[in-house]
Design a protein around this motif. Structure first.
Motif, PDB file in Angstrom:
ATOM      1  N   ALA A   1      40.981 -37.260  59.850  1.00  0.00           N
ATOM      2  CA  ALA A   1      41.955 -36.446  59.118  1.00  0.00           C
ATOM      3  C   ALA A   1      42.047 -36.887  57.659  1.00  0.00           C
ATOM      4  O   ALA A   1      42.048 -36.049  56.738  1.00  0.00           O
ATOM      5  CB  ALA A   1      43.322 -36.533  59.790  1.00  0.00           C
ATOM      6  N   PHE A   2      42.126 -38.198  57.432  1.00  0.00           N
ATOM      7  CA  PHE A   2      42.178 -38.693  56.054  1.00  0.00           C
ATOM      8  C   PHE A   2      40.874 -38.395  55.313  1.00  0.00           C
ATOM      9  O   PHE A   2      40.887 -38.000  54.144  1.00  0.00           O
ATOM     10  CB  PHE A   2      42.453 -40.196  56.046  1.00  0.00           C
ATOM     11  CG  PHE A   2      43.901 -40.559  56.259  1.00  0.00           C
ATOM     12  CD1 PHE A   2      44.850 -40.257  55.300  1.00  0.00           C
ATOM     13  CD2 PHE A   2      44.302 -41.204  57.420  1.00  0.00           C
ATOM     14  CE1 PHE A   2      46.185 -40.598  55.484  1.00  0.00           C
ATOM     15  CE2 PHE A   2      45.644 -41.551  57.614  1.00  0.00           C
ATOM     16  CZ  PHE A   2      46.589 -41.235  56.649  1.00  0.00           C
ATOM     17  N   ALA A   3      39.745 -38.586  55.996  1.00  0.00           N
ATOM     18  CA  ALA A   3      38.443 -38.374  55.355  1.00  0.00           C
ATOM     19  C   ALA A   3      38.262 -36.922  54.924  1.00  0.00           C
ATOM     20  O   ALA A   3      37.700 -36.641  53.849  1.00  0.00           O
ATOM     21  CB  ALA A   3      37.319 -38.792  56.296  1.00  0.00           C
ATOM     22  N   LEU A   4      38.728 -35.980  55.742  1.00  0.00           N
ATOM     23  CA  LEU A   4      38.608 -34.561  55.398  1.00  0.00           C
ATOM     24  C   LEU A   4      39.350 -34.224  54.105  1.00  0.00           C
ATOM     25  O   LEU A   4      38.958 -33.305  53.375  1.00  0.00           O
ATOM     26  CB  LEU A   4      39.138 -33.696  56.533  1.00  0.00           C
ATOM     27  CG  LEU A   4      38.225 -33.496  57.745  1.00  0.00           C
ATOM     28  CD1 LEU A   4      38.917 -32.646  58.807  1.00  0.00           C
ATOM     29  CD2 LEU A   4      36.899 -32.832  57.327  1.00  0.00           C
ATOM     30  N   ARG A   5      40.408 -34.949  53.816  1.00  0.00           N
ATOM     31  CA  ARG A   5      41.190 -34.707  52.607  1.00  0.00           C
ATOM     32  C   ARG A   5      40.756 -35.607  51.449  1.00  0.00           C
ATOM     33  O   ARG A   5      41.372 -35.590  50.389  1.00  0.00           O
ATOM     34  CB  ARG A   5      42.684 -34.932  52.897  1.00  0.00           C
ATOM     35  CG  ARG A   5      43.228 -34.077  54.018  1.00  0.00           C
ATOM     36  CD  ARG A   5      43.180 -32.593  53.679  1.00  0.00           C
ATOM     37  NE  ARG A   5      44.224 -32.268  52.741  1.00  0.00           N
ATOM     38  CZ  ARG A   5      45.447 -31.887  53.113  1.00  0.00           C
ATOM     39  NH1 ARG A   5      45.747 -31.770  54.409  1.00  0.00           N
ATOM     40  NH2 ARG A   5      46.352 -31.589  52.212  1.00  0.00           N
TER      41      ARG A   5
ATOM     42  N   ALA B   1      53.518 -36.272  64.541  1.00  0.00           N
ATOM     43  CA  ALA B   1      52.390 -36.279  63.609  1.00  0.00           C
ATOM     44  C   ALA B   1      51.243 -35.405  64.092  1.00  0.00           C
ATOM     45  O   ALA B   1      50.118 -35.531  63.607  1.00  0.00           O
ATOM     46  CB  ALA B   1      51.908 -37.711  63.382  1.00  0.00           C
ATOM     47  N   GLY B   2      51.526 -34.509  65.034  1.00  0.00           N
ATOM     48  CA  GLY B   2      50.472 -33.626  65.528  1.00  0.00           C
ATOM     49  C   GLY B   2      49.915 -32.737  64.441  1.00  0.00           C
ATOM     50  O   GLY B   2      48.721 -32.409  64.441  1.00  0.00           O
ATOM     51  N   HIS B   3      50.764 -32.319  63.468  1.00  0.00           N
ATOM     52  CA  HIS B   3      50.292 -31.461  62.381  1.00  0.00           C
ATOM     53  C   HIS B   3      49.358 -32.216  61.438  1.00  0.00           C
ATOM     54  O   HIS B   3      48.632 -31.596  60.657  1.00  0.00           O
ATOM     55  CB  HIS B   3      51.496 -30.898  61.610  1.00  0.00           C
ATOM     56  CG  HIS B   3      52.287 -31.918  60.865  1.00  0.00           C
ATOM     57  ND1 HIS B   3      53.083 -32.853  61.514  1.00  0.00           N
ATOM     58  CD2 HIS B   3      52.393 -32.180  59.518  1.00  0.00           C
ATOM     59  CE1 HIS B   3      53.665 -33.626  60.591  1.00  0.00           C
ATOM     60  NE2 HIS B   3      53.270 -33.240  59.392  1.00  0.00           N
ATOM     61  N   LEU B   4      49.387 -33.540  61.499  1.00  0.00           N
ATOM     62  CA  LEU B   4      48.526 -34.353  60.641  1.00  0.00           C
ATOM     63  C   LEU B   4      47.205 -34.710  61.311  1.00  0.00           C
ATOM     64  O   LEU B   4      46.138 -34.683  60.679  1.00  0.00           O
ATOM     65  CB  LEU B   4      49.252 -35.643  60.246  1.00  0.00           C
ATOM     66  CG  LEU B   4      50.555 -35.494  59.466  1.00  0.00           C
ATOM     67  CD1 LEU B   4      51.196 -36.861  59.266  1.00  0.00           C
ATOM     68  CD2 LEU B   4      50.307 -34.819  58.131  1.00  0.00           C
TER      69      LEU B   4
END
Length: 314
Positions: free
Chosen positions: A210-214, A262-265
């Motif tokens: 998730a962090f890498a995609l952003r 934190a499911g949306h994250l």
């Protein structure tokens, strides 16, 4: 040829071709293991292992085929033992479960209690480790079934079925500035020190992805395999915790900490149950799987074990 020779070959491969370690595991001598393997090779007329002097270095091409046949033979020997145990003592025995700490701590207590109520003569043996260890324990017949979120689908000799879905949650000390925001974003989290799971545990791959995609680099200051450890260090003010939602649900919700979904994250994770392909499953093993999830049933498990359809489609 005999079963002892087959066991020696299998154990030699499991111990990375170290015959001394194989002998220790089998409670015999290293020369005895070496002699039995040589006798089997003589009888088959092929070299199972390539050697440098007296040391075995690798499996040969025919050795790989021999190993596969030995694995099938020993699996069926194990099935014969299970069938005998099943009908000699239908409601007793030991259920061995391989799983991670999170599953053992937060998910398994209720189904284990139900199994003990249903089969009071069945004892439970829990083996806790990393997801890859869980898979190996099932493949090596240490455990009857395995439960984990990561890794299990990577092994062709495991039959895996989706068990339940779960999401991550954030845990923060009361008064933390992020709690003032209506919706916490990944960009917000990236500016704060984070405490979460070791990369091989409990959906960590989804967090990193998730962090890498952003294009964000999270400040992960502490990694652990235990949700309780993560919560402890959050209480000490070391950072924002990212844990599995079951670790902060109901009675597990710590009064000293605030919890935010934190499911949306990070999306949704799927915990899976795994069985070794081709093994005979005793009644109480299947019953326990049914206690784990409403998704699982005896018929569904039998279909998967017989190779009828893709695991995720069942």
């Amino acid at each position: 040829m005999n079963l002892h020779q087959f066991r020696f070959v299998l154990e030699a491969v499991r111990r990375n071709l170290n015959l001394t370690e194989a002998a220790k595991a089998l409670h015999t001598s290293q020369p005895g293991v070496s002699k039995a393997i040589l006798e089997l090779e003589d009888e088959l007329g092929v070299d199972i292992f390539a050697r440098h002097g007296k040391r075995i270095k690798r499996l040969t091409e025919p050795g790989r085929h021999v190993l596969r046949s030995i694995e099938i033979i020993m699996r069926e020997v194990g099935n014969l033992k299970r069938i005998g145990e099943q009908y000699a003592a239908q409601d007793s025995g030991t259920l061995s479960i391989a799983t991670t700490h999170t599953q053992a701590r937060y998910v398994l207590p209720a189904p284990v209690a139900r199994l003990r109520q249903t089969y009071p003569k069945v004892s439970i043996s829990l083996h806790q480790g990393a997801p890859d260890q869980v898979a190996r324990w099932v493949l090596e017949d240490v455990a009857d079934l395995g439960i984990a979120t990561e890794s299990l689908t990577q092994y062709a000799d495991l039959v895996t079925l989706p068990c339940y879905e779960w999401q991550h949650a954030l845990v923060l000390p009361h008064g933390h500035p992020l709690l003032e925001q209506e919706r916490i974003t990944l960009e917000d989290l990236a500016t704060h020190p984070l405490i979460t799971y070791h990369p091989t545990f409990t959906g960590r791959t989804r967090i990193d992805h998730a962090f890498a995609l952003r294009g964000l680099q999270p400040q992960i200051v502490l990694e652990a395999i235990d949700s309780d450890v993560i919560k402890t260090y959050v209480k000490l003010g070391l950072g924002v915790g990212i844990v599995a939602e079951m670790a902060v649900a109901g009675d597990e919700r710590p009064p000293e900490l605030a919890v935010r979904p934190a499911g949306h994250l990070f999306g949704t994770n799927v915990a899976r149950v795994a069985f070794k392909r081709g093994v005979y499953l005793r009644h109480f093993v299947i019953r326990f799987a049914e206690f784990l999830s409403d998704r699982l049933s005896r018929d569904l498990i039998y279909q998967a074990m017989e190779g009828q359809g893709h695991d995720d489609q069942l």
